[in-house]
Design a protein around this motif. Structure first.
Motif, short mmCIF file in Angstrom:
data_model
loop_
_atom_site.label_atom_id
_atom_site.label_comp_id
_atom_site.label_asym_id
_atom_site.label_seq_id
_atom_site.Cartn_x
_atom_site.Cartn_y
_atom_site.Cartn_z
N LEU A 193 -118.84 -59.05 -16.69
CA LEU A 193 -118.98 -57.96 -15.72
C LEU A 193 -119.96 -58.33 -14.62
O LEU A 193 -119.73 -58.07 -13.43
CB LEU A 193 -119.44 -56.70 -16.44
N MET A 194 -121.06 -58.97 -15.00
CA MET A 194 -122.09 -59.38 -14.04
C MET A 194 -121.55 -60.40 -13.05
O MET A 194 -121.72 -60.25 -11.83
CB MET A 194 -123.28 -59.97 -14.78
N LEU A 195 -120.86 -61.42 -13.54
CA LEU A 195 -120.33 -62.45 -12.65
C LEU A 195 -119.24 -61.89 -11.74
O LEU A 195 -119.19 -62.20 -10.54
CB LEU A 195 -119.77 -63.62 -13.48
N TYR A 196 -118.37 -61.05 -12.31
CA TYR A 196 -117.30 -60.45 -11.50
C TYR A 196 -117.87 -59.62 -10.36
O TYR A 196 -117.46 -59.74 -9.21
CB TYR A 196 -116.43 -59.59 -12.42
N THR A 197 -118.86 -58.78 -10.67
CA THR A 197 -119.45 -57.92 -9.65
C THR A 197 -120.24 -58.71 -8.62
O THR A 197 -120.28 -58.35 -7.44
CB THR A 197 -120.36 -56.87 -10.31
N SER A 198 -120.86 -59.81 -9.06
CA SER A 198 -121.68 -60.61 -8.15
C SER A 198 -120.86 -61.17 -6.99
O SER A 198 -121.39 -61.34 -5.88
CB SER A 198 -122.36 -61.76 -8.91
N ALA A 199 -119.58 -61.45 -7.22
CA ALA A 199 -118.74 -61.98 -6.15
C ALA A 199 -118.55 -60.94 -5.05
O ALA A 199 -118.58 -61.27 -3.85
CB ALA A 199 -117.38 -62.40 -6.72
N ILE A 238 -128.23 -54.37 -17.07
CA ILE A 238 -128.30 -55.83 -17.09
C ILE A 238 -127.36 -56.43 -16.04
O ILE A 238 -127.74 -57.31 -15.26
CB ILE A 238 -127.93 -56.37 -18.49
N ALA A 239 -126.12 -55.94 -16.03
CA ALA A 239 -125.13 -56.46 -15.08
C ALA A 239 -125.50 -56.13 -13.64
O ALA A 239 -125.26 -56.93 -12.73
CB ALA A 239 -123.75 -55.91 -15.41
N LEU A 240 -126.11 -54.95 -13.43
CA LEU A 240 -126.49 -54.55 -12.07
C LEU A 240 -127.53 -55.50 -11.49
O LEU A 240 -127.34 -56.04 -10.40
CB LEU A 240 -127.00 -53.11 -12.10
N PHE A 241 -128.62 -55.69 -12.21
CA PHE A 241 -129.67 -56.56 -11.70
C PHE A 241 -129.21 -58.01 -11.63
O PHE A 241 -129.51 -58.72 -10.66
CB PHE A 241 -130.93 -56.44 -12.57
N ASN A 259 -121.59 -48.33 -3.61
CA ASN A 259 -120.21 -48.28 -4.12
C ASN A 259 -120.00 -49.34 -5.19
O ASN A 259 -119.31 -49.10 -6.20
CB ASN A 259 -119.21 -48.47 -2.98
N GLN A 260 -120.55 -50.53 -4.96
CA GLN A 260 -120.41 -51.61 -5.94
C GLN A 260 -121.11 -51.26 -7.25
O GLN A 260 -120.61 -51.56 -8.33
CB GLN A 260 -120.97 -52.93 -5.39
N PHE A 261 -122.27 -50.61 -7.16
CA PHE A 261 -123.00 -50.23 -8.37
C PHE A 261 -122.22 -49.18 -9.17
O PHE A 261 -122.16 -49.24 -10.40
CB PHE A 261 -124.38 -49.69 -8.02
N VAL A 262 -121.63 -48.23 -8.46
CA VAL A 262 -120.82 -47.21 -9.13
C VAL A 262 -119.60 -47.85 -9.79
O VAL A 262 -119.25 -47.54 -10.94
CB VAL A 262 -120.39 -46.11 -8.14
N ASN A 263 -118.95 -48.77 -9.07
CA ASN A 263 -117.80 -49.47 -9.63
C ASN A 263 -118.19 -50.28 -10.86
O ASN A 263 -117.43 -50.39 -11.82
CB ASN A 263 -117.17 -50.40 -8.58
N LEU A 264 -119.39 -50.86 -10.82
CA LEU A 264 -119.86 -51.65 -11.95
C LEU A 264 -119.97 -50.78 -13.21
O LEU A 264 -119.54 -51.19 -14.29
CB LEU A 264 -121.21 -52.27 -11.62
N LEU A 310 -127.50 -62.68 -8.40
CA LEU A 310 -126.49 -63.73 -8.22
C LEU A 310 -125.75 -63.56 -6.90
O LEU A 310 -125.50 -64.53 -6.18
CB LEU A 310 -125.49 -63.70 -9.37
N GLY A 311 -125.35 -62.31 -6.61
CA GLY A 311 -124.62 -62.05 -5.37
C GLY A 311 -125.43 -62.40 -4.14
O GLY A 311 -124.91 -63.01 -3.19
N THR A 312 -126.71 -62.04 -4.14
CA THR A 312 -127.58 -62.37 -3.01
C THR A 312 -127.74 -63.89 -2.90
O THR A 312 -127.71 -64.44 -1.79
CB THR A 312 -128.96 -61.72 -3.19
N PHE A 313 -127.89 -64.54 -4.04
CA PHE A 313 -128.03 -66.00 -4.05
C PHE A 313 -126.81 -66.68 -3.42
O PHE A 313 -126.94 -67.54 -2.54
CB PHE A 313 -128.24 -66.50 -5.48
N PHE A 314 -125.62 -66.28 -3.86
CA PHE A 314 -124.41 -66.93 -3.34
C PHE A 314 -124.13 -66.55 -1.89
O PHE A 314 -123.54 -67.33 -1.14
CB PHE A 314 -123.21 -66.62 -4.23
N ALA A 315 -124.56 -65.36 -1.47
CA ALA A 315 -124.43 -64.99 -0.06
C ALA A 315 -125.30 -65.90 0.80
O ALA A 315 -124.86 -66.36 1.87
CB ALA A 315 -124.83 -63.53 0.13
N ILE A 316 -126.51 -66.16 0.32
CA ILE A 316 -127.42 -67.05 1.07
C ILE A 316 -126.87 -68.48 1.07
O ILE A 316 -126.87 -69.15 2.11
CB ILE A 316 -128.83 -67.02 0.44
N VAL A 317 -126.40 -68.93 -0.10
CA VAL A 317 -125.87 -70.30 -0.20
C VAL A 317 -124.68 -70.48 0.75
O VAL A 317 -124.52 -71.54 1.37
CB VAL A 317 -125.45 -70.61 -1.65
#
Length: 214
Positions: free
Chosen positions: A91-97, A25-28, A147-152, A33-40
């Motif tokens: 966890l999802m929000l933290y990783t998304s950054a 859940i947190a990965l997807f 690496n981010q997925f493994v850390n998650l 979210l991360g892609t969205f904020f990168a684009i924004v």
């Protein structure tokens, strides 16, 4: 250790299942979210840029435990969600950054001429980003994303603090019952390797495959 696992195999497998569920859940969610904020952040608009920057900087510089406890103590009471969901959302929000920073770096790695060519052919800013820039950007960021997925997955152990019933939670419970402060965590470590090693190898395979195509 084998005797301990046989005795508490149900508890370990339940924790393993909850860890997998939370991680997926947190990965997807964090990838979206991360892609969205990168684009924004790269949109040519100062307001959206600063809002995205604020989101990323706050979450990157606040410890994961603080983010998780905030959702568990404050948000969970407002939305009436359990500890598992509160921990997973934190966890999802933290990783998304961190994913936002990774994806943004990938966007900037794409040659500017690709974007300009797409725009000159009549594509809108969003169409050029979605159809031309982002597909190329993700090729550049596969290793750091892995690496981010493994850390998650490893960070999902934070659920133990909010009764998330994950692997670490089960290990803590078993350790208290058996007064064994060593073997339960060795077993949990093996379970984490079962999750993280396939991810690492698959991301490496994907990176090599894309490199051969290039």
């Amino acid at each position: 250790m084998i005797h301990l696992f046989n005795t508490y195999s149900h508890e370990f497998l339940v924790g393993f299942g909850w860890t997998i569920l939370s991680s997926v859940i947190a990965l997807f969610g964090s990838l979206i979210l991360g892609t969205f904020f990168a684009i924004v952040e790269v949109i040519p608009n100062k307001i959206t840029h600063y809002l995205a920057r604020l989101y990323i900087e706050v979450l990157r510089n606040v410890p994961l435990l603080v983010v998780t406890m905030f959702f568990y103590i404050v948000i969970a009471n407002i939305l009436k969600i359990n500890g598992f969901m509160a921990g997973t959302i934190g966890l999802m929000l933290y990783t998304s950054a961190f994913i936002a920073e990774t994806v943004k770096a990938g966007i900037f790695s794409v040659d500017r001429g690709q974007y300009e060519g797409a725009r000159s052919n009549g594509l809108s800013w969003w169409e050029a980003m979605r159809l031309v820039v982002l597909p190329q950007a993700f090729k550049y960021v596969i290793p750091p994303l892995g690496n981010q997925f493994v850390n998650l997955v490893k960070n999902s152990s934070i659920l133990a603090f909010v009764a998330g019933f994950d692997l670490m939670y089960q290990a803590n419970q078993i350790s208290q019952l058996t007064f064994d402060t060593f073997n339960p965590y060795i077993i949990v470590g093996i379970f984490y390797l079962v999750i993280t090693m396939p991810i690492s190898y698959y991301m490496r395979y994907l990176e090599d495959k894309l490199a051969r195509r290039a």
